[in-house]
Design a protein around this motif. Sequence first.
Motif, PDB file in Angstrom:
ATOM      1  N   THR A  49     -15.333 -13.574  12.408  1.00 13.08           N
ATOM      2  CA  THR A  49     -16.465 -13.166  11.584  1.00 13.08           C
ATOM      3  C   THR A  49     -17.749 -13.766  12.141  1.00 13.08           C
ATOM      4  OG1 THR A  49     -16.091 -15.021  10.071  1.00 13.08           O
ATOM      5  CG2 THR A  49     -15.117 -12.895   9.459  1.00 13.08           C
ATOM      6  N   PHE A  50     -18.844 -13.077  11.869  1.00 12.87           N
ATOM      7  CA  PHE A  50     -20.142 -13.566  12.304  1.00 12.87           C
ATOM      8  C   PHE A  50     -21.214 -13.108  11.324  1.00 12.87           C
ATOM      9  CE2 PHE A  50     -19.070  -9.703  14.522  1.00 12.87           C
ATOM     10  CZ  PHE A  50     -20.229  -8.932  14.562  1.00 12.87           C
ATOM     11  N   GLU A  51     -22.266 -13.910  11.244  1.00 10.53           N
ATOM     12  CA  GLU A  51     -23.393 -13.591  10.371  1.00 10.53           C
ATOM     13  C   GLU A  51     -24.597 -13.301  11.255  1.00 10.53           C
ATOM     14  OE1 GLU A  51     -24.413 -15.547   6.419  1.00 10.53           O
ATOM     15  OE2 GLU A  51     -25.894 -16.428   7.769  1.00 10.53           O
ATOM     16  N   ARG A  62     -29.713 -10.380   5.963  1.00 15.91           N
ATOM     17  CA  ARG A  62     -28.531 -10.983   6.576  1.00 15.91           C
ATOM     18  C   ARG A  62     -27.327 -10.102   6.274  1.00 15.91           C
ATOM     19  NH1 ARG A  62     -28.890 -15.268   8.806  1.00 15.91           N
ATOM     20  NH2 ARG A  62     -29.746 -17.278   8.477  1.00 15.91           N
ATOM     21  N   ASN A  63     -26.437 -10.034   7.238  1.00 14.58           N
ATOM     22  CA  ASN A  63     -25.162  -9.383   6.965  1.00 14.58           C
ATOM     23  C   ASN A  63     -24.046 -10.147   7.656  1.00 14.58           C
ATOM     24  OD1 ASN A  63     -24.807  -8.380   9.641  1.00 14.58           O
ATOM     25  ND2 ASN A  63     -25.958  -6.558   9.161  1.00 14.58           N
ATOM     26  N   THR A  64     -22.845  -9.944   7.161  1.00 13.44           N
ATOM     27  CA  THR A  64     -21.647 -10.555   7.732  1.00 13.44           C
ATOM     28  C   THR A  64     -20.763  -9.422   8.234  1.00 13.44           C
ATOM     29  OG1 THR A  64     -21.775 -12.389   6.177  1.00 13.44           O
ATOM     30  CG2 THR A  64     -19.665 -12.051   7.280  1.00 13.44           C
ATOM     31  N   ALA A  65     -20.171  -9.630   9.401  1.00 15.77           N
ATOM     32  CA  ALA A  65     -19.321  -8.606   9.998  1.00 15.77           C
ATOM     33  C   ALA A  65     -18.049  -9.250  10.534  1.00 15.77           C
ATOM     34  CB  ALA A  65     -20.073  -7.882  11.106  1.00 15.77           C
ATOM     35  N   VAL A  66     -17.057  -8.412  10.787  1.00 14.54           N
ATOM     36  CA  VAL A  66     -15.782  -8.874  11.333  1.00 14.54           C
ATOM     37  C   VAL A  66     -15.409  -8.004  12.532  1.00 14.54           C
ATOM     38  CG1 VAL A  66     -14.394  -7.435   9.761  1.00 14.54           C
ATOM     39  CG2 VAL A  66     -13.379  -9.494  10.796  1.00 14.54           C
ATOM     40  N   ILE A  67     -14.879  -8.641  13.563  1.00 13.97           N
ATOM     41  CA  ILE A  67     -14.413  -7.915  14.739  1.00 13.97           C
ATOM     42  C   ILE A  67     -13.089  -7.235  14.388  1.00 13.97           C
ATOM     43  CG2 ILE A  67     -13.596  -8.126  17.127  1.00 13.97           C
ATOM     44  CD1 ILE A  67     -15.597 -10.467  17.431  1.00 13.97           C
ATOM     45  N   THR A  68     -13.018  -5.927  14.642  1.00 12.43           N
ATOM     46  CA  THR A  68     -11.834  -5.140  14.291  1.00 12.43           C
ATOM     47  C   THR A  68     -11.045  -4.673  15.512  1.00 12.43           C
ATOM     48  OG1 THR A  68     -13.189  -3.137  14.199  1.00 12.43           O
ATOM     49  CG2 THR A  68     -12.850  -4.335  12.124  1.00 12.43           C
ATOM     50  N   ASP A  69     -11.640  -4.750  16.680  1.00 15.44           N
ATOM     51  CA  ASP A  69     -10.951  -4.377  17.918  1.00 15.44           C
ATOM     52  C   ASP A  69     -11.531  -5.245  19.027  1.00 15.44           C
ATOM     53  OD1 ASP A  69      -9.413  -3.128  19.852  1.00 15.44           O
ATOM     54  OD2 ASP A  69     -10.528  -1.247  19.824  1.00 15.44           O
ATOM     55  N   TYR A  70     -10.658  -5.833  19.825  1.00 12.49           N
ATOM     56  CA  TYR A  70     -11.109  -6.714  20.900  1.00 12.49           C
ATOM     57  C   TYR A  70     -10.098  -6.640  22.027  1.00 12.49           C
ATOM     58  CZ  TYR A  70     -13.059 -10.880  23.123  1.00 12.49           C
ATOM     59  OH  TYR A  70     -13.645 -11.758  23.999  1.00 12.49           O
ATOM     60  N   GLU A  71     -10.443  -5.864  23.049  1.00 14.29           N
ATOM     61  CA  GLU A  71      -9.574  -5.719  24.218  1.00 14.29           C
ATOM     62  C   GLU A  71     -10.426  -5.823  25.478  1.00 14.29           C
ATOM     63  OE1 GLU A  71      -6.881  -2.372  26.255  1.00 14.29           O
ATOM     64  OE2 GLU A  71      -6.465  -2.674  24.118  1.00 14.29           O
ATOM     65  N   PRO A  72     -10.726  -7.084  25.893  1.00 19.62           N
ATOM     66  CA  PRO A  72     -11.538  -7.275  27.089  1.00 19.62           C
ATOM     67  C   PRO A  72     -10.855  -6.689  28.319  1.00 19.62           C
ATOM     68  CG  PRO A  72     -11.274  -9.325  25.857  1.00 19.62           C
ATOM     69  CD  PRO A  72     -10.327  -8.333  25.266  1.00 19.62           C
ATOM     70  N   ALA A  77     -15.055  -3.711  18.753  1.00 21.51           N
ATOM     71  CA  ALA A  77     -15.548  -3.031  17.557  1.00 21.51           C
ATOM     72  C   ALA A  77     -15.723  -4.051  16.443  1.00 21.51           C
ATOM     73  CB  ALA A  77     -14.588  -1.937  17.111  1.00 21.51           C
ATOM     74  N   TYR A  78     -16.664  -3.759  15.561  1.00 22.12           N
ATOM     75  CA  TYR A  78     -16.840  -4.593  14.368  1.00 22.12           C
ATOM     76  C   TYR A  78     -17.290  -3.719  13.214  1.00 22.12           C
ATOM     77  CZ  TYR A  78     -21.928  -4.566  15.175  1.00 22.12           C
ATOM     78  OH  TYR A  78     -23.237  -4.191  15.352  1.00 22.12           O
ATOM     79  N   LYS A  79     -17.098  -4.244  12.000  1.00 26.78           N
ATOM     80  CA  LYS A  79     -17.602  -3.540  10.830  1.00 26.78           C
ATOM     81  C   LYS A  79     -18.331  -4.529   9.940  1.00 26.78           C
ATOM     82  CE  LYS A  79     -13.532  -3.864   7.869  1.00 26.78           C
ATOM     83  NZ  LYS A  79     -12.561  -3.124   7.073  1.00 26.78           N
ATOM     84  N   ARG A  80     -19.318  -4.023   9.261  1.00 24.00           N
ATOM     85  CA  ARG A  80     -20.111  -4.819   8.336  1.00 24.00           C
ATOM     86  C   ARG A  80     -19.279  -5.076   7.083  1.00 24.00           C
ATOM     87  NH1 ARG A  80     -25.546  -2.750   5.293  1.00 24.00           N
ATOM     88  NH2 ARG A  80     -25.254  -4.101   3.527  1.00 24.00           N
ATOM     89  N   ASP A  85     -27.518  -4.898  -0.696  1.00 22.21           N
ATOM     90  CA  ASP A  85     -26.858  -3.873  -1.512  1.00 22.21           C
ATOM     91  C   ASP A  85     -27.582  -2.542  -1.340  1.00 22.21           C
ATOM     92  OD1 ASP A  85     -25.138  -2.676  -3.266  1.00 22.21           O
ATOM     93  OD2 ASP A  85     -26.208  -3.357  -5.051  1.00 22.21           O
ATOM     94  N   ASP A  86     -27.543  -2.024  -0.103  1.00 19.52           N
ATOM     95  CA  ASP A  86     -28.248  -0.774   0.182  1.00 19.52           C
ATOM     96  C   ASP A  86     -27.281   0.365   0.497  1.00 19.52           C
ATOM     97  OD1 ASP A  86     -27.339  -1.396   2.706  1.00 19.52           O
ATOM     98  OD2 ASP A  86     -29.319  -1.705   3.571  1.00 19.52           O
ATOM     99  N   GLY A  87     -25.986   0.074   0.437  1.00 19.12           N
ATOM    100  CA  GLY A  87     -24.993   1.109   0.697  1.00 19.12           C
ATOM    101  C   GLY A  87     -24.813   1.456   2.161  1.00 19.12           C
ATOM    102  N   ALA A  88     -25.494   0.761   3.055  1.00 16.44           N
ATOM    103  CA  ALA A  88     -25.453   1.098   4.483  1.00 16.44           C
ATOM    104  C   ALA A  88     -24.264   0.432   5.175  1.00 16.44           C
ATOM    105  CB  ALA A  88     -26.757   0.692   5.151  1.00 16.44           C
ATOM    106  N   ASP A  89     -23.075   0.719   4.703  1.00 19.17           N
ATOM    107  CA  ASP A  89     -21.889   0.183   5.362  1.00 19.17           C
ATOM    108  C   ASP A  89     -21.683   0.937   6.673  1.00 19.17           C
ATOM    109  OD1 ASP A  89     -21.339  -1.615   3.314  1.00 19.17           O
ATOM    110  OD2 ASP A  89     -20.274  -0.095   2.165  1.00 19.17           O
ATOM    111  N   TYR A  90     -21.341   0.196   7.709  1.00 20.12           N
ATOM    112  CA  TYR A  90     -21.179   0.835   9.008  1.00 20.12           C
ATOM    113  C   TYR A  90     -20.171   0.079   9.850  1.00 20.12           C
ATOM    114  CZ  TYR A  90     -24.118  -2.875  10.883  1.00 20.12           C
ATOM    115  OH  TYR A  90     -24.614  -4.096  11.239  1.00 20.12           O
ATOM    116  N   GLN A  91     -19.748   0.732  10.909  1.00 21.13           N
ATOM    117  CA  GLN A  91     -18.943   0.088  11.933  1.00 21.13           C
ATOM    118  C   GLN A  91     -19.492   0.508  13.289  1.00 21.13           C
ATOM    119  OE1 GLN A  91     -14.875   1.274  11.594  1.00 21.13           O
ATOM    120  NE2 GLN A  91     -15.323   3.438  11.679  1.00 21.13           N
ATOM    121  N   ALA A  92     -19.320  -0.374  14.256  1.00 17.53           N
ATOM    122  CA  ALA A  92     -19.777  -0.099  15.616  1.00 17.53           C
ATOM    123  C   ALA A  92     -18.603  -0.279  16.567  1.00 17.53           C
ATOM    124  CB  ALA A  92     -20.916  -1.036  16.000  1.00 17.53           C
ATOM    125  N   ARG A  93     -18.470   0.649  17.521  1.00 20.85           N
ATOM    126  CA  ARG A  93     -17.432   0.584  18.540  1.00 20.85           C
ATOM    127  C   ARG A  93     -18.093   0.628  19.908  1.00 20.85           C
ATOM    128  NH1 ARG A  93     -14.537   5.366  18.513  1.00 20.85           N
ATOM    129  NH2 ARG A  93     -16.156   6.357  17.305  1.00 20.85           N
TER     130      ARG A  93
END
Length: 158
Positions: A49-51, A62-72, A77-80, A85-93
């Motif tokens: 996790t990271f902030e 500020r937001n907190t996210a977690v790594i969901t895929d890690y294959e160096p 990938a991570y997701k928020r 409280d703006d509803g802008a939930d997202y994930q990045a790959r």
Amino acid sequence: MLVEHSVVINRPTEEVFDVATCLRRCVVWRSALLSSTKTSDGPVGVGTTFEQEVHGLGKTYRNTAVITDYEPPHRFAYKRLTGPDDGADYQARFAFEQEGEGTRYTVWVEGKSPGGWLRVLPTSLLRQWVHNSIAQEMDTLKGMMENGVDLEAALAAS
């Protein structure tokens, strides 16, 4: 809403992966990112996790996210998890593929459109803004890496 952007960086795949996924050095090349701090114990991997402190559209949050895929050195990938409280939930790959003597670095960001005053913006306009932001940051990273910028020194100076 899904946004995708890709750039070829004339550096080895392992090096591009290392720099693009570094939770500490990313503040050097990501213009909207003011700080990024690993908040979990142990090595970086799935579940880390990271902030982050982010500035965008005139606001800092500020937001907190977690790594969901890690294959160096190929996938990340991570997701928020939490944030305003703006509803802008997202994930990045992120994907990293050798292309010639360089690396094709592709980013996909997918999520719900935010709430608040931003909900009045057409989705196409918001998508274009997100795409332009990602493209600018990736071009900055490309320029820094291809010109040998010392990211550690740049981080220390910031």
